[in-house]
Scaffold this active site. Structure first.
Site, PDB file in Angstrom:
ATOM      1  N   ASP A  24       0.851  -1.196   0.000  1.00  0.00           N
ATOM      2  CA  ASP A  24       0.000   0.000   0.000  1.00  0.00           C
ATOM      3  C   ASP A  24       0.884   1.242   0.000  1.00  0.00           C
ATOM      4  O   ASP A  24       1.652   1.461   0.948  1.00  0.00           O
ATOM      5  CB  ASP A  24      -0.900  -0.016   1.248  1.00  0.00           C
ATOM      6  CG  ASP A  24      -1.623   1.317   1.461  1.00  0.00           C
ATOM      7  OD1 ASP A  24      -1.996   1.607   2.612  1.00  0.00           O
ATOM      8  OD2 ASP A  24      -1.781   2.065   0.468  1.00  0.00           O
ATOM      9  N   ASN A  26      -0.256   4.525  -0.329  1.00  0.00           N
ATOM     10  CA  ASN A  26      -0.877   5.804   0.078  1.00  0.00           C
ATOM     11  C   ASN A  26      -1.601   5.711   1.421  1.00  0.00           C
ATOM     12  O   ASN A  26      -2.423   6.564   1.742  1.00  0.00           O
ATOM     13  CB  ASN A  26      -1.840   6.290  -1.017  1.00  0.00           C
ATOM     14  CG  ASN A  26      -3.003   5.308  -1.220  1.00  0.00           C
ATOM     15  OD1 ASN A  26      -2.987   4.195  -0.690  1.00  0.00           O
ATOM     16  ND2 ASN A  26      -3.996   5.731  -1.970  1.00  0.00           N
ATOM     17  N   ASP A  28      -4.004   3.915   2.688  1.00  0.00           N
ATOM     18  CA  ASP A  28      -5.443   3.658   2.880  1.00  0.00           C
ATOM     19  C   ASP A  28      -5.697   2.204   3.296  1.00  0.00           C
ATOM     20  O   ASP A  28      -6.845   1.769   3.368  1.00  0.00           O
ATOM     21  CB  ASP A  28      -6.222   4.013   1.605  1.00  0.00           C
ATOM     22  CG  ASP A  28      -5.870   3.102   0.424  1.00  0.00           C
ATOM     23  OD1 ASP A  28      -6.505   3.247  -0.645  1.00  0.00           O
ATOM     24  OD2 ASP A  28      -4.954   2.255   0.565  1.00  0.00           O
ATOM     25  N   ASP A  32      -1.835  -1.283  -3.839  1.00  0.00           N
ATOM     26  CA  ASP A  32      -2.133  -0.523  -5.053  1.00  0.00           C
ATOM     27  C   ASP A  32      -0.998  -0.628  -6.070  1.00  0.00           C
ATOM     28  O   ASP A  32       0.058  -1.205  -5.784  1.00  0.00           O
ATOM     29  CB  ASP A  32      -2.407   0.946  -4.697  1.00  0.00           C
ATOM     30  CG  ASP A  32      -1.349   1.511  -3.747  1.00  0.00           C
ATOM     31  OD1 ASP A  32      -1.713   1.990  -2.659  1.00  0.00           O
ATOM     32  OD2 ASP A  32      -0.137   1.409  -4.091  1.00  0.00           O
ATOM     33  N   ASP A 101      -5.005 -10.375 -15.712  1.00  0.00           N
ATOM     34  CA  ASP A 101      -5.996 -11.404 -15.396  1.00  0.00           C
ATOM     35  C   ASP A 101      -7.257 -11.120 -16.213  1.00  0.00           C
ATOM     36  O   ASP A 101      -7.903 -10.086 -16.023  1.00  0.00           O
ATOM     37  CB  ASP A 101      -6.313 -11.366 -13.889  1.00  0.00           C
ATOM     38  CG  ASP A 101      -6.708 -12.728 -13.345  1.00  0.00           C
ATOM     39  OD1 ASP A 101      -6.236 -13.101 -12.243  1.00  0.00           O
ATOM     40  OD2 ASP A 101      -7.477 -13.430 -14.040  1.00  0.00           O
ATOM     41  N   ASP A 202      -9.342 -16.367 -16.322  1.00  0.00           N
ATOM     42  CA  ASP A 202     -10.141 -16.822 -15.183  1.00  0.00           C
ATOM     43  C   ASP A 202     -11.236 -17.784 -15.630  1.00  0.00           C
ATOM     44  O   ASP A 202     -11.997 -17.484 -16.547  1.00  0.00           O
ATOM     45  CB  ASP A 202     -10.787 -15.584 -14.534  1.00  0.00           C
ATOM     46  CG  ASP A 202     -11.396 -15.884 -13.201  1.00  0.00           C
ATOM     47  OD1 ASP A 202     -10.652 -16.295 -12.297  1.00  0.00           O
ATOM     48  OD2 ASP A 202     -12.624 -15.720 -13.058  1.00  0.00           O
ATOM     49  N   GLU A 258      -6.961 -20.734 -16.549  1.00  0.00           N
ATOM     50  CA  GLU A 258      -7.373 -21.347 -15.290  1.00  0.00           C
ATOM     51  C   GLU A 258      -8.546 -22.245 -15.646  1.00  0.00           C
ATOM     52  O   GLU A 258      -9.694 -21.829 -15.662  1.00  0.00           O
ATOM     53  CB  GLU A 258      -7.796 -20.308 -14.254  1.00  0.00           C
ATOM     54  CG  GLU A 258      -7.994 -20.930 -12.884  1.00  0.00           C
ATOM     55  CD  GLU A 258      -9.079 -20.302 -12.059  1.00  0.00           C
ATOM     56  OE1 GLU A 258      -9.955 -19.629 -12.624  1.00  0.00           O
ATOM     57  OE2 GLU A 258      -9.069 -20.484 -10.827  1.00  0.00           O
ATOM     58  N   HIS A 332      -4.033 -17.133  -4.970  1.00  0.00           N
ATOM     59  CA  HIS A 332      -4.913 -16.359  -4.089  1.00  0.00           C
ATOM     60  C   HIS A 332      -6.168 -17.133  -3.695  1.00  0.00           C
ATOM     61  O   HIS A 332      -6.975 -16.632  -2.893  1.00  0.00           O
ATOM     62  CB  HIS A 332      -5.300 -15.061  -4.800  1.00  0.00           C
ATOM     63  CG  HIS A 332      -6.080 -15.315  -6.041  1.00  0.00           C
ATOM     64  ND1 HIS A 332      -5.566 -15.963  -7.151  1.00  0.00           N
ATOM     65  CD2 HIS A 332      -7.369 -15.064  -6.337  1.00  0.00           C
ATOM     66  CE1 HIS A 332      -6.492 -16.079  -8.060  1.00  0.00           C
ATOM     67  NE2 HIS A 332      -7.599 -15.550  -7.612  1.00  0.00           N
ATOM     68  N   ASP A 333      -6.338 -18.316  -4.277  1.00  0.00           N
ATOM     69  CA  ASP A 333      -7.512 -19.144  -3.960  1.00  0.00           C
ATOM     70  C   ASP A 333      -7.157 -20.317  -3.055  1.00  0.00           C
ATOM     71  O   ASP A 333      -8.047 -21.075  -2.657  1.00  0.00           O
ATOM     72  CB  ASP A 333      -8.105 -19.742  -5.242  1.00  0.00           C
ATOM     73  CG  ASP A 333      -8.723 -18.704  -6.140  1.00  0.00           C
ATOM     74  OD1 ASP A 333      -8.753 -18.941  -7.365  1.00  0.00           O
ATOM     75  OD2 ASP A 333      -9.171 -17.652  -5.631  1.00  0.00           O
TER      76      ASP A 333
HETATM   77  O1  TEU Z   1     -11.366 -19.173  -9.306  1.00  0.00           O
HETATM   78  C1  TEU Z   1     -12.043 -20.262  -9.867  1.00  0.00           C
HETATM   79  C2  TEU Z   1     -12.534 -21.166  -8.818  1.00  0.00           C
HETATM   80  O2  TEU Z   1     -13.016 -22.230  -9.081  1.00  0.00           O
HETATM   81  C3  TEU Z   1     -12.479 -20.710  -7.421  1.00  0.00           C
HETATM   82  O3  TEU Z   1     -13.698 -21.018  -6.882  1.00  0.00           O
HETATM   83  C4  TEU Z   1     -11.337 -21.428  -6.711  1.00  0.00           C
HETATM   84  O4  TEU Z   1     -10.816 -22.450  -7.497  1.00  0.00           O
HETATM   85  C5  TEU Z   1     -11.817 -22.049  -5.426  1.00  0.00           C
HETATM   86  O5  TEU Z   1     -12.259 -21.008  -4.626  1.00  0.00           O
HETATM   87  C6  TEU Z   1     -10.692 -22.818  -4.721  1.00  0.00           C
HETATM   88  O6  TEU Z   1     -11.288 -23.747  -3.879  1.00  0.00           O
HETATM   89  C7  TEU Z   1     -11.325 -18.009 -10.130  1.00  0.00           C
HETATM   90  C8  TEU Z   1     -10.507 -16.956  -9.383  1.00  0.00           C
HETATM   91  O7  TEU Z   1      -9.174 -17.441  -9.219  1.00  0.00           O
HETATM   92  C9  TEU Z   1     -11.193 -16.733  -8.057  1.00  0.00           C
HETATM   93  O8  TEU Z   1     -10.425 -15.855  -7.231  1.00  0.00           O
HETATM   94  C10 TEU Z   1     -12.560 -16.123  -8.327  1.00  0.00           C
HETATM   95  O9  TEU Z   1     -13.243 -15.995  -7.098  1.00  0.00           O
HETATM   96  C11 TEU Z   1     -13.377 -17.026  -9.273  1.00  0.00           C
HETATM   97  O10 TEU Z   1     -12.633 -17.517 -10.383  1.00  0.00           O
HETATM   98  C12 TEU Z   1     -14.516 -16.215  -9.870  1.00  0.00           C
HETATM   99  O11 TEU Z   1     -13.976 -15.220 -10.713  1.00  0.00           O
HETATM  100 CA    CA Z   2      -3.406   2.018  -1.185  1.00  0.00          CA
END
Ligand code: TEU
Ligand code: CA
Length: 558
Positions: A24, A26, A28, A32, A101, A202, A258, A332-333
Site C-alpha cells: 500500500d 498511500n 489507505d 495498489d 488477469d 479466469d 485457469e 490467491h484461492d
Molecule cells: O477461481 C475459480 C474457482 O473455481 C475458485 O472457486 C477457486 O478455485 C476455489 O475457490 C478454490 O477452492 C477463479 C478466481 O481465481 C477466483 O479468485 C474467483 O473468485 C473465481 O474464479 C470467480 O472469478
Molecule cells: Ca493504497
C-alpha cells in the site's frame, strides 16, 4: 534436445501478485499499483521473469476484483491508468513481462452491460447475459453456484432468472452471443496494444455453456453439478480457437488458462500445435484432493504424500510430449502451501518451505510463485467468522451454518485450514507495524508472525527461504534439463520420500524430497548419485534424508 520447441514462456518463472495485499503506497490500507512499482526491484532480485497481477480493473470488489464493472479502467482504490502505465514501464525496464488477469466468464452486475441487460427483455444488451424463465415456479434448473446457493438469481423487473456460477454479483456473460465475443476480443487487443505480455484467463473452462439441463446430484449435495453442461465443452474449445485467431496470434503472449479439468482437458487446451492456449492450471492436486464430503473442500482432509504424488506425477507424465503445463501449489484461492502440504511450525516452516519449493521448481512446466510463498508465509488461522472477508467463506457460512446443517466450530476449523483468506493476508515486508504493508489500517488482518517471516530479514539471511527460491529460479535459467528434460517418477511407493528424475541429452537430474518430519532411508541420497546442485541442508547423512530434506543431483553421461 528432445522434441520440445524452445519458447520464452517455457523458460520463465511467473510471480503472482494479489494487488490488494501486496503493498500500500498511500496509507489507505489497500495495496495498489504504485505499491507494486515500488517493489519491482525486489522481484528482479528474486529472479522471476513474468509478473501476473490479479485483476486491477474497476470493480465493486464483491469478489476482490474478479467482478469487473469496466474492463478498460483501473479500480480507483488501486490507482490510475497513469499508475498502470508507470508500473508496466517499470516491469519492462527491468526485463520482466506483465500478465493481466482476464475475467471474461462473467462481469460485475454493476457493469454497464448488465445494468442495460436487466432493464427489459428486448434491451439490446439482454443477450449479453444468460436469462431464463422460471421452471415450475422456481429456478430454471438445479445448478449450484461455486459460492454456495443456487446458480440462478431471480430479477423481478423482467420476471426472469439470470445465471451466476459464482456470486450473484457476478452474472455469467453469454459467449454464444457474437457481440459478447467481439467486446471481449476487442478489449483484449486494446490491452495488448498497450504492451502487456499475456493473460491468465479466469475460469476459462466454463465459457461454453452447451445446455441448461439439471446436473447430477452427489450424495448429500444441495444442488446439481453444472459441470457436464458447462465445463470443457466443444463450444469452449471453439471459442478459444476463435480467440487465438482473432487476438492471441497477433502478439507474442503467454496465455495461461485457469481451466481445471483432467489431463485430457489440459492436453486439448495447451496442445503443442498452439491452436488454443500455452498452458493451464489443474486443480486435482489442490481442490481435488480435498473434495471428499458433501461440504466439498470444507473438511478435515489432509494432503497425504501418496495422493499428492499420484496426482502430480500423473499430470507430469500425461502431458509429456503432448502439452505444456504449469507447476504450482499456491495462489490467491489456495491456503499457504507450507501450511497445507508442509509443516508451518517454527521448527520446520523454513525447511519444509524449501523442500516444497524444490519439489515444484525442478518439475517440468512453467512454475508459479505466489506472493509470500518465497518467504515461507503461512496460514493465519482466523478464529472468528467476522475476521473473514472472502465471499466464498461468507456464503458458505450462510449456506451450511446459518441453516443449521453444519456446526459452526467445524466450519471455522475447516475455514482456518483451507480458506482463500489465508493467502490474502498482507505481504510481510519487514518488522515495522503491519509488516510494512501499510501505514494505515490494513483491509484484512496481518499475520502476526511477520516478526519472524518478512522479506527484509530474509533478503539479508543467505540461508532464508527467499534466498533458496532465488537459487531455485537461477538453476532453471542455467540448466536446460530443468526446463526441457523428460520427467520420470522414482520411488513411487516410498512412504516418506517424493523422488523423480529429469533426463535430457545424456544428463540426469535426480530430485529427492523427504515429505515428512522424520528421517527417511533413501539409497539415492548418496555421493555417487551425481553432483549436488542444491539442498536445504548443509550436512547430509549417507543413504538417508533428514526431516523435510531436499537434495538435487546432476549426473552427466551416466
Ligand atoms: O477461481 C475459480 C474457482 O473455481 C475458485 O472457486 C477457486 O478455485 C476455489 O475457490 C478454490 O477452492 C477463479 C478466481 O481465481 C477466483 O479468485 C474467483 O473468485 C473465481 O474464479 C470467480 O472469478
Ligand atoms: Ca493504497
Amino acid at each position: 534436445m528432445n522434441s520440445e520447441k524452445r519458447a520464452w514462456w517455457k523458460e520463465a518463472v511467473v510471480y503472482q501478485i494479489y494487488p490488494r495485499s501486496f503493498a500500500d503506497s498511500n496509507g489507505d490500507g489497500i495495496g495498489d499499483l504504485n505499491g507494486i512499482t515500488a517493489h519491482l526491484d525486489y522481484l528482479k532480485t528474486l529472479g522471476v521473469d513474468v509478473i501476473w497481477v490479479s485483476p486491477v480493473y474497476a470493480s465493486p470488489n464483491d469478489d476482490n476484483g474478479y467482478d469487473i464493472s469496466d474492463y478498460q479502467a483501473i479500480m480507483p482504490e488501486f490507482g490510475t491508468m497513469e499508475d498502470f502505465d508507470r508500473m508496466l514501464d517499470g516491469i519492462h525496464a527491468r526485463g520482466m513481462k506483465l500478465v493481466m488477469d482476464l475475467v471474461a466468464n462473467h462481469s460485475s452486475d454493476e457493469h454497464a452491460w448488465f445494468v442495460e441487460s436487466r432493464k427489459s427483455k428486448d434491451n439490446p444488451y439482454r443477450d449479453y447475459y444468460i436469462w431464463k424463465d422460471a421452471k415450475d415456479g422456481r429456478e430454471p434448473n438445479n445448478w449450484g453456484s461455486c459460492f454456495s446457493g443456487s446458480a440462478w438469481q431471480y430479477d423481478e423487473a423482467t420476471d426472469q432468472y439470470y445465471l451466476h456460477l459464482f456470486s450473484r454479483k457476478q452474472p455469467d456473460l453469454n459467449w454464444a452471443n457474437p457481440k459478447v465475443r467481439d467486446e471481449i476480443f476487442n478489449m483484449m487487443s486494446w490491452w495488448c496494444d498497450k504492451g502487456i505480455d499475456g493473460f491468465r484467463m479466469d475460469v476459462i473452462g466454463m465459457i461454453g455453456k452447451e445446455n441448461f439441463n439439471d446436473g447430477p446430484m452427489t450424495p448429500g449435495a444441495l444442488y446439481g453439478d453444472f459441470g457436464p453442461s458447462c465445463m470443457h465443452t466443444e463450444t469452449t474449445h471453439r471459442y478459444l480457437r476463435e480467440m487465438r485467431q482473432r487476438v492471441l496470434d497477433k502478439y507474442d503472449l503467454i496465455t495461461i488458462g485457469e481451466a481445471g479439468g483432467g489431463t485430457a482437458d489440459a492436453i486439448r487446451y495447451s496442445n503443442l500445435d498452439g491452436s488454443e492456449l500455452n498452458m493451464t492450471f489443474g486443480f486435482e492436486h489442490t481442490d481435488g484432493i480435498n473434495a471428499h464430503t458433501e461440504t466439498g473442500k470444507w473438511c478435515d482432509y489432509g494432503a497425504p504424500l501418496a495422493e499428492v504424488r499420484e496426482v502430480m506425477n500423473r499430470w507430469q507424465t500425461d502431458l509429456q510430449g503432448k502439452a505444456w503445463g504449469t507447476v504450482y501449489m499456491s495462489n490467491h484461492d489456495q491456503p499457504r502451501q507450507v501450511s497445507r502440504f508442509g509443516n508451518d511450525s517454527p521448527l520446520w516452516r523454513a525447511r519444509s518451505a524449501k523442500m516444497l519449493g524444490t519439489l515444484l521448481h525442478m518439475m517440468h512446466g512453467t512454475p508459479f510463485v505466489y506472493q509470500g510463498e518465497e518467504l515461507g508465509m503461512t496460514n493465519i488461522y482466523f478464529e472468528r467468522i467476522d475476521q473473514y472477508k472472502d465471499v466464498e467463506v461468507i456464503n458458505a457460512w450462510r449456506q451450511w451454518v446459518d441453516s443449521g446443517l453444519v456446526d459452526g466450530q467445524d466450519m471455522l476449523r475447516w475455514f482456518a485450514k483451507i480458506s482463500r483468506d489465508n493467502a490474502r493476508t498482507p505481504m510481510q515486508w519487514n518488522r515495522d507495524v503491519n509488516a510494512g504493508f501499510t501505514t494505515g489500517t490494513p483491509w484484512i488482518d496481518v499475520n502476526l508472525n511477520y516478526l519472524a517471516v518478512n522479506a527484509e530479514d530474509e533478503m539479508a539471511d543467505t540461508d532464508s527461504v527467499f534466498n533458496y527460491y532465488r537459487k531455485l529460479i537461477a538453476l532453471r535459467h542455467q540448466h536446460d534439463i530443468i526446463v526441457y528434460g523428460s520427467f520420470e517418477p522414482l520411488l513411487e511407493n516410498d512412504p516418506s520420500v517424493y523422488a523423480y528424475q529429469r533426463v535430457l541429452d545424456g544428463q540426469k537430474l535426480i530430485v529427492l524430497c523427504n515429505w515428512t518430519d522424520h528421517t527417511a532411508p533413501c539409497s539415492l541420497s548418496a555421493a555417487e548419485t551425481g553432483d549436488e546442485l542444491i539442498s536445504n541442508y548443509s550436512t547430509h547423512q549417507e543413504g538417508q534424508l533428514q526431516p523435510y530434506e531436499a537434495r538435487v543431483f546432476l549426473a552427466t553421461g551416466k
